[in-house]
Design a protein around this motif. Sequence first.
Motif, short mmCIF file in Angstrom:
data_model
loop_
_atom_site.label_atom_id
_atom_site.label_comp_id
_atom_site.label_asym_id
_atom_site.label_seq_id
_atom_site.Cartn_x
_atom_site.Cartn_y
_atom_site.Cartn_z
N LEU A 63 0.90 -1.19 -0.08
CA LEU A 63 0.00 -0.11 0.15
C LEU A 63 0.88 1.39 0.00
N SER A 64 2.15 1.11 -0.14
CA SER A 64 3.12 2.41 -0.17
C SER A 64 4.27 1.77 -1.03
N ALA A 104 2.15 0.49 -4.87
CA ALA A 104 1.10 0.85 -4.40
C ALA A 104 -0.38 0.71 -5.06
N GLY A 143 -1.70 -2.74 -4.65
CA GLY A 143 -2.12 -2.88 -3.76
C GLY A 143 -3.44 -2.46 -3.37
N ASP A 181 -0.02 -3.25 5.06
CA ASP A 181 0.98 -3.10 3.99
C ASP A 181 2.01 -3.72 4.22
#
Length: 387
Positions: A45-46, A50, A53, A87
């Motif tokens: 998520l980063s 991302a 994700g 994440d």
Amino acid sequence: MNTSRLIKRFGVKGFGSAGVVLGMALSTPVLAKDVVVKIGHIAPLSGPQAHYGKDNESGARLAIEDLNAMKIQLEGGTAKFELVPEDDAADPKTGAIVAQKLCDMKVNGIVGHLNSGTTIPASRIYYDCSIPQITPSATTPKITQQGFDSVFRVIAHDGVLGVALAKFTVSDLKAKRVVVIDDRTGYGQPLADIYAKNVQANGAQVVERHYTNDKATDFAAILTAVKRANPDVVFYGGMDAQAGPMLRQMKQLGIKASLIGGDGICTTELVKLGGDNVGSNVICAEGGMALSKMPGGPAFEQRFKAKYKADIQVYAPFVYDAVMTMGMAMKAAKSADPKKYLPKLKSISHQGVIGTIAFDELGDVKNAAVTVNTYNQQGKTPLKVLQ
């Protein structure tokens, strides 16, 4: 002794406050109890991946909504499904830490991870703590070859993708000279190995092999060597975050070879990353049917765009189906206890967005298709379906 006899014997007044409480209890309907079911979802998520994700998480959230709307009855009451997003930044060490965290939380099931490199170490942790795991997008064959009976996959693995791309390279593109590059990750390297082996078996020559990493953006040294080798095709085992810059630099150096890759580069984001260097010169393969050809694809795409105001990258339908398949196994078992629903998961046949989901003895989805795509003014476009 029943209530009427108690009241007759003692009287409400004689029964005091207990009688009032008893009367209230008798007149108050018993409410169904919610059974909280926690599904862990893990993806980057980063960082540069991302967009994958977030796309995956969006697919998972749609499935959670639909499962809750079904009011599934499990032992003890009505299931209330909750997504627990984490994440892993596409980093194996972070993935292992997150996996242990979810084990300690005693979540009921896992959908993830996105990458093969994070899925492999995490799968051991989930297996050891007896939590079933379905990966929607990690494609290295090793994942389901470890002997873990609680690990499943709903997408074609690299053994299927690599073979399909190798055949397409020789039979459809008529390529004779191939350069292979990979990012040395748990995804990119095995895919490149499978492709290299099979493209040579089909009659082409791998004239050079080069290596980079999944953080690189400057490929000048590699591509200078590639230009000298004058290949018909450059195969890249890795993700779009590197394929986009690579395409730009290939054009700058005047390399006219096509760029070929697996599902890691087969995204809508590639057009943004590579700009006008992305077109018919890019060939990529992804597990499953093209979104437009999936049984539930068009309807899912319409709903996804309406809710998130974004295009689907690659895996959202697979994530949605993974969560739904896990939920349906729980429904069949009437339990979210992993030991009770795992047998149902092994034998399930679920009609999902991507098609029928049923697993073989290793945990891989049966009858996995592969779609070969290219790009044009409309974006990613399917060329051929292989099965």
